[in-house]
Motif scaffolding. Structure first.
Motif, PDB file in Angstrom:
ATOM      1  N   LEU A 169      31.367  18.895  35.781  1.00 35.57           N
ATOM      2  CA  LEU A 169      30.880  19.564  36.984  1.00 35.57           C
ATOM      3  C   LEU A 169      30.613  21.044  36.719  1.00 35.57           C
ATOM      4  CD1 LEU A 169      33.128  17.893  39.736  1.00 35.57           C
ATOM      5  CD2 LEU A 169      30.723  17.429  39.208  1.00 35.57           C
ATOM      6  N   VAL A 170      31.456  21.663  35.888  1.00 34.99           N
ATOM      7  CA  VAL A 170      31.225  23.072  35.554  1.00 34.99           C
ATOM      8  C   VAL A 170      29.864  23.217  34.863  1.00 34.99           C
ATOM      9  CG1 VAL A 170      32.004  25.036  34.162  1.00 34.99           C
ATOM     10  CG2 VAL A 170      33.678  23.623  35.360  1.00 34.99           C
TER      11      VAL A 170
ATOM     12  N   ARG B  52      36.434  31.570  30.947  1.00 33.69           N
ATOM     13  CA  ARG B  52      36.720  31.403  32.376  1.00 33.69           C
ATOM     14  C   ARG B  52      35.543  30.680  33.018  1.00 33.69           C
ATOM     15  NH1 ARG B  52      38.200  36.297  35.872  1.00 33.69           N
ATOM     16  NH2 ARG B  52      36.033  36.758  35.353  1.00 33.69           N
ATOM     17  N   VAL B  53      35.869  29.795  33.932  1.00 33.38           N
ATOM     18  CA  VAL B  53      34.838  29.003  34.590  1.00 33.38           C
ATOM     19  C   VAL B  53      33.771  29.901  35.225  1.00 33.38           C
ATOM     20  CG1 VAL B  53      34.407  27.486  36.555  1.00 33.38           C
ATOM     21  CG2 VAL B  53      36.280  26.992  34.984  1.00 33.38           C
ATOM     22  N   ILE B  54      34.205  30.935  35.909  1.00 34.41           N
ATOM     23  CA  ILE B  54      33.240  31.763  36.628  1.00 34.41           C
ATOM     24  C   ILE B  54      32.270  32.461  35.661  1.00 34.41           C
ATOM     25  CG2 ILE B  54      34.784  33.782  36.793  1.00 34.41           C
ATOM     26  CD1 ILE B  54      32.546  32.683  39.650  1.00 34.41           C
ATOM     27  N   ASP B  55      32.790  32.899  34.496  1.00 31.72           N
ATOM     28  CA  ASP B  55      31.912  33.535  33.508  1.00 31.72           C
ATOM     29  C   ASP B  55      30.899  32.541  32.959  1.00 31.72           C
ATOM     30  OD1 ASP B  55      33.320  35.875  33.779  1.00 31.72           O
ATOM     31  OD2 ASP B  55      34.730  35.374  32.184  1.00 31.72           O
ATOM     32  N   GLU B  56      31.373  31.327  32.778  1.00 37.08           N
ATOM     33  CA  GLU B  56      30.495  30.281  32.272  1.00 37.08           C
ATOM     34  C   GLU B  56      29.321  30.074  33.236  1.00 37.08           C
ATOM     35  OE1 GLU B  56      31.278  28.374  29.327  1.00 37.08           O
ATOM     36  OE2 GLU B  56      29.191  27.762  29.608  1.00 37.08           O
ATOM     37  N   VAL B  57      29.634  30.008  34.517  1.00 39.07           N
ATOM     38  CA  VAL B  57      28.588  29.707  35.494  1.00 39.07           C
ATOM     39  C   VAL B  57      27.684  30.918  35.722  1.00 39.07           C
ATOM     40  CG1 VAL B  57      28.144  28.782  37.799  1.00 39.07           C
ATOM     41  CG2 VAL B  57      30.142  28.036  36.540  1.00 39.07           C
TER      42      VAL B  57
ATOM     43  N   LEU C 132      29.305  26.376  42.315  1.00 39.65           N
ATOM     44  CA  LEU C 132      30.593  25.692  42.160  1.00 39.65           C
ATOM     45  C   LEU C 132      30.956  24.943  43.437  1.00 39.65           C
ATOM     46  CD1 LEU C 132      32.602  28.348  40.125  1.00 39.65           C
ATOM     47  CD2 LEU C 132      32.018  26.037  39.383  1.00 39.65           C
ATOM     48  N   ALA C 133      30.682  25.579  44.571  1.00 48.43           N
ATOM     49  CA  ALA C 133      30.983  24.916  45.839  1.00 48.43           C
ATOM     50  C   ALA C 133      30.107  23.676  45.994  1.00 48.43           C
ATOM     51  CB  ALA C 133      30.755  25.882  47.003  1.00 48.43           C
TER      52      ALA C 133
ATOM     53  N   ASN D  98      27.286  16.023  26.431  1.00 50.08           N
ATOM     54  CA  ASN D  98      28.663  16.321  26.044  1.00 50.08           C
ATOM     55  C   ASN D  98      29.032  17.723  26.514  1.00 50.08           C
ATOM     56  OD1 ASN D  98      31.050  16.875  24.796  1.00 50.08           O
ATOM     57  ND2 ASN D  98      30.278  16.671  22.705  1.00 50.08           N
ATOM     58  N   PRO D  99      29.942  17.848  27.482  1.00 48.00           N
ATOM     59  CA  PRO D  99      30.271  19.173  28.014  1.00 48.00           C
ATOM     60  C   PRO D  99      30.723  20.145  26.924  1.00 48.00           C
ATOM     61  CG  PRO D  99      31.402  17.468  29.272  1.00 48.00           C
ATOM     62  CD  PRO D  99      30.694  16.781  28.142  1.00 48.00           C
TER      63      PRO D  99
END
Ligand SMILES: Nc1ncnc2c1ncn2[C@@H]1O[C@H](COP(=O)(O)OP(=O)(O)OP(=O)(O)O)[C@@H](O)[C@H]1O
Ligand SMILES: Nc1ncnc2c1ncn2[C@@H]1O[C@H](COP(=O)(O)OP(=O)(O)O)[C@@H](O)[C@H]1O
Ligand SMILES: [Mg+2]
Ligand SMILES: [Mg+2]
Lengths: 256, 291, 272
Positions: free
Chosen positions: C145-146, C95-100, C122-123, C86-87
């Motif tokens: 995907l994130v 923010r997506v970038i902080d998450e990754v 991400l790419a 479950n995401p």
């Protein structure tokens, strides 16, 4: 994940219908404000203790009491130090002097806090929130109001569940959250932001889920469980009213 | 008479510049099973939400066109009212649990209570829905102590029990095991036979091909194909749909590669059809070109 | 084959009296391993044991020979990366970038390195231009995907994906398949739970079947998919194309459309 503080069990308290428990809580809160003396506040708390104890939720109540201990201690310290009526030094710790008058006032406030808390806990710990909402909606309360009550009752447990989920996510990606107190405090702080956000999102998503299931539609709701009022509910209700009456009379006539 | 009428529906989410739905028109009859396919972000979920009024009532944004479902003008009817006739199963089962009930059984009851179903009727309906989704044994569990797939089953059961006139399902089987998926498709097809209209967004094209009466193909918010599975998937496998918005089932791809066609034209789209055509070819008594 | 993960007689339950895993013994090495099985079979529970979030009630889990009981989850995370089913259980940054970047930063990479890794991940999953969006504003497919990117960015030697293809379209599934292939080829240990049998058939060398908390079958995809008894018992089915070949009694177990077409052509030219 649990979304309720409710502790399921089969005791006289659990078996009571929600309206009776609501009456108990209301009488309790009213009495806290009616009763003036410390002794009477203590008696009231003792009654609540018995109720929570025989309802087998004392352990959970205890952790809430302990959590609120800081606030109670603050009352005592602040009033003991600076209350304007302070005159009789009671405890002297070097330059710090606690006065009897202030300490007593602090104690009264703390007792009041605990009594209100106990009254609420009777509802929160020993009443299925769904049943409470249902009982109100049955009596014509708008479903929306029921929703607000439900959400309020769920705020804390939702936050607890969310913070556990976030902590799991964080340690799964290498952030140390286990170990010494310092490590855990350090891990807890950055959790606060996400916690608020994700709780808000959860609330919003839940609103959607309720809506598409007809919650708040103009249909007159029906209920799966028939409403049962156990035989001892009448007695409890009478006791509540009598206690309240006795409290009011005692206060007026004897200065309780 | 059409139970679902969507006429030139255009919709834009707040603070967005592109249309999420761009001039969608279609109708659905009572008892029809319509599959919605298309790549991610093509607008499937948005369309599902538009059929019960979450778009625009909940999401706001700018909307145009007309949507009439089960005789109600969606744009003028609150979601809670729509939900008495239209059921929606969300894409994400984790967000579908009301959190208002402590057991799986009561969770299913929730929708029945608030749409005013009489108590005597509730009990058999709940049991039927729970058994259908294989949840009967779990009825006393907390809805949150379930596996992902079990939660998705619960989401479907909760809506099926409401017996809506129109059933909208947004990728309802994404976390179900193969037999669970098959059971859901069969249950839904059975509802269609009772006159319920079903609209289902799904990526599982093999099952849609087998059960749906019609497929709608979305691409970037536009309806790019609308027809029977045979028609749409035969076109898809021949590459006649722009940007390949819809994959074809494996058997259709294989049939296309081998030139196995149905006697009435088009490629087989279900396993049974492919088996029939394949047997004929392998026995060597068919006109199909086997190259 | 070297063993990276080893489960020895593992038992687990959430509530006493309701067993979830019963005597699971399994060792997994580098390469792609799929775990399949009915809803509620205990698959997600099993992988949460592998990254230490849950500890066995009895039995042991060894990761590179070390008992998970002796390690914190955070230190295990240097070896084992887990993408949750479950995401919403996994995303907590705004923010997506902080998450990754969160994982790489915890592993001790500098901000620049972490950001470079995050962009690359991400790419890899095909997400571009969403770096500054809030993960919760994305649809379920993108959110998933994130979560996958946030684990890929950590570069752990073991990667566990719990139902990665949820909500993914055809192109998304293909891209995820390519990622699995690539990781496996690079010698990483990739464990994937999925209900998508086509995905299993195409990308996994080894398939483990869970049923009611036990391992019911373990072998290569072709051998598992040619066991109708096991499949039926666990609510599974072979890929559609495999079933077509079985119905046509072609004698082999093709797993992909290409293999099937090839097989039919051979049979037809053989019989012609
Ligand atoms: N938090 C929990 N508390 C109690 N029981 C749980 C909890 N999570 C899962 N379970 C139960 O444990 C069993 C295994 O669950 P698990 O999530 O591991 O299944 P799974 O194989 O991943 O299923 P799915 O394919 O549906 O995701 C199920 O019977 C489930 O109901
Ligand atoms: N809540 C939202 N806010 C803004 N844009 C959204 C929202 N939900 C979806 N969108 C946008 O609408 C379009 C269609 O998305 P969606 O209906 O979720 O597609 P699908 O279900 O086919 O994957 C996409 O461009 C997506 O980015
Ligand atoms: Mg969608
Ligand atoms: Mg799972």
């Amino acid at each position: 994940m649990r979304v309720s503080l409710y502790v399921p069990a089969d005791t006289w308290l659990h078996r009571l219908d929600p309206m009776t428990k609501l009456l108990m809580a209301a009488a309790g809160v009213a009495l806290t404000f009616v009763l003036a003396r410390i002794e009477s506040g203590a008696v009231l708390w003792a009654i609540f203790f018995t109720v929570l104890g025989t309802g087998r939720v004392l352990r959970q109540a205890g952790s809430v009491f302990a959590g609120v201990g800081i606030i109670a201690a603050t009352f005592l310290i602040v009033q003991g130090l600076v209350h304007p009526t302070n005159a009789t030094p009671l405890i002297i710790l070097g330059p710090v002097v606690f006065y009897k008058e202030g300490l007593l006032i602090g104690l009264r406030l703390a007792l009041r806090l605990y009594n209100i808390l106990s009254a609420t806990l009777v509802l929160v710990l020993a009443t299925n929130p769904a049943d409470l909402t249902e009982a109100l909606v049955r009596r014509g309360a708008p479903a929306r109001l029921g929703y607000v009550i439900m959400s309020v009752l769920q705020i804390i447990p939702t936050m607890v569940a969310q913070s556990a989920a976030i902590a799991d996510a964080q340690r799964s990606r290498g952030m140390e959250t286990e170990g010494s107190l310092w490590v855990r405090v350090k891990a807890f702080l950055p959790l606060m932001g996400p916690l608020v956000t994700s709780s808000l999102i959860a609330t919003e998503e839940r609103a959607l889920a309720l809506e598409v299931r007809g919650f708040g539609s103009s249909a007159r709701p029906t209920f799966l469980k028939p409403e049962v009022r156990p035989p001892h509910a009448g007695l409890v209700r009478i006791m509540c009213v009598l206690t309240l009456a006795a409290g009011v009379a005692g206060r007026l006539l004897l200065g309780w | 008479m059409a139970v679902v009428e969507v006429d030139n529906l255009r919709y834009r989410y707040p603070r967005q510049t592109t249309l999420a739905l761009d001039g969608i028109s279609f109708t659905a009859e009572a008892g029809e099973f319509i599959g919605i396919v298309g790549p991610n972000l093509s607008g499937k979920s948005t369309l599902c939400h538009a059929l019960i009024g979450l778009v625009p009532h909940f999401y706001k944004g700018a909307i145009g066109g007309r949507v009439v479902v089960a005789g109600l003008d969606v744009h003028a009817t609150p979601v809670a009212e729509m939900s008495r006739r239209v059921g929606l199963v969300f894409q994400n089962p984790f967000t579908q649990i009301t959190g208002a009930k402590l057991t799986v059984y009561e969770e299913v009851a929730f929708g029945l209570e608030y749409t005013g179903v009489p108590r005597e009727e509730m009990v058999p309906r709940i049991e039927e829905a729970l058994r259908l989704l294989g949840l009967w044994e779990l009825r006393d569990r907390s809805p949150f102590a379930l596996s992902g797939g079990q939660m998705q089953r619960l989401a479907i059961a909760s809506v099926l029990a409401m017996k809506p006139q129109v059933l909208v399902l947004d990728e309802p089987t994404s976390q179900l095991d193969p037999s669970g998926t098959r059971e859901v498709f069969e249950a839904v097809a059975a509802l269609c036979r009772q006159g319920i209209t079903v609209i289902m967004a799904e990526h599982k094209i093999e099952l849609l091909a087998e059960h749906a009466d019609r497929l709608l193909v979305l691409h970037q918010g536009r309806l790019v194909a609308d027809g029977t599975p045979r028609d749409v998937l035969s076109r898809a496998v021949r590459g006649e749909l722009e940007n390949e918005p819809a994959p074809a089932p494996p058997v259709t791809e294989a049939a296309a590669a081998l030139g196995w066609t149905m006697p009435e034209g088009g490629f087989p789209v279900t396993l049974d059809e492919a088996v029939a055509v394949g047997r004929a070819v392998m026995a060597g008594d068919s006109g199909a070109d086997s190259r | 084959m070297s063993t990276v993960i080893e489960a020895r007689n593992v038992h687990f339950h959430y509530t006493p009296g309701v067993p979830v895993l019963t005597d699971v013994t399994l060792s997994i090495g580098p390469g792609a391993t799929a775990i399949i099985g009915q809803n509620g079979a205990g698959k997600s529970t099993f992988v949460r044991l592998l990254n230490g979030l849950l500890k066995p009630v009895s039995g042991t889990i060894l990761v590179n020979g070390v008992d998970t009981r002796t390690q914190t989850v955070a230190s295990l995370a240097r070896t084992v990366g887990l993408v949750f089913q479950n995401p919403s259980d996994q995303l907590f940054k705004s923010r997506v970038i902080d998450e990754v970047m969160f994982g790489p930063l915890n592993l001790g990479f500098s901000r620049d390195e972490a950001e470079a890794r995050a962009r690359e991940a991400l790419a890899q999953v095909g997400l571009q231009g969403v770096e500054t969006r809030n993960p919760y504003d994305l649809g379920l497919a993108e959110r998933k995907l994130v979560t996958i990117a946030s684990v890929l960015a950590m570069g752990t030697s073991v990667i566990i994906l719990d139902e990665p293809t949820i909500a993914q379209d055809h192109a998304g599934v293909r891209r995820l398949g390519a990622i699995v292939d690539e990781l496996a080829a690079a010698g990483r240990t990739v464990i994937t739970i999925t209900h998508d049998m086509n995905f299993v058939a195409r990308h996994f060398r080894r398939v483990v079947v869970f049923g009611q908390g036990r391992v019911l079958a373990d072998g290569d995809a072709a051998s598992v998919f040619s066991r109708p008894d096991i499949l039926h018992q666990t609510g599974l089915e072979a890929p559609q194309i495999t079933r077509l070949a079985q119905a046509l009694a072609l004698g082999e177990t093709p797993l992909t459309v290409e293999q099937f077409v090839d097989l039919v052509r051979r049979r037809l030219s053989g019989s012609a």
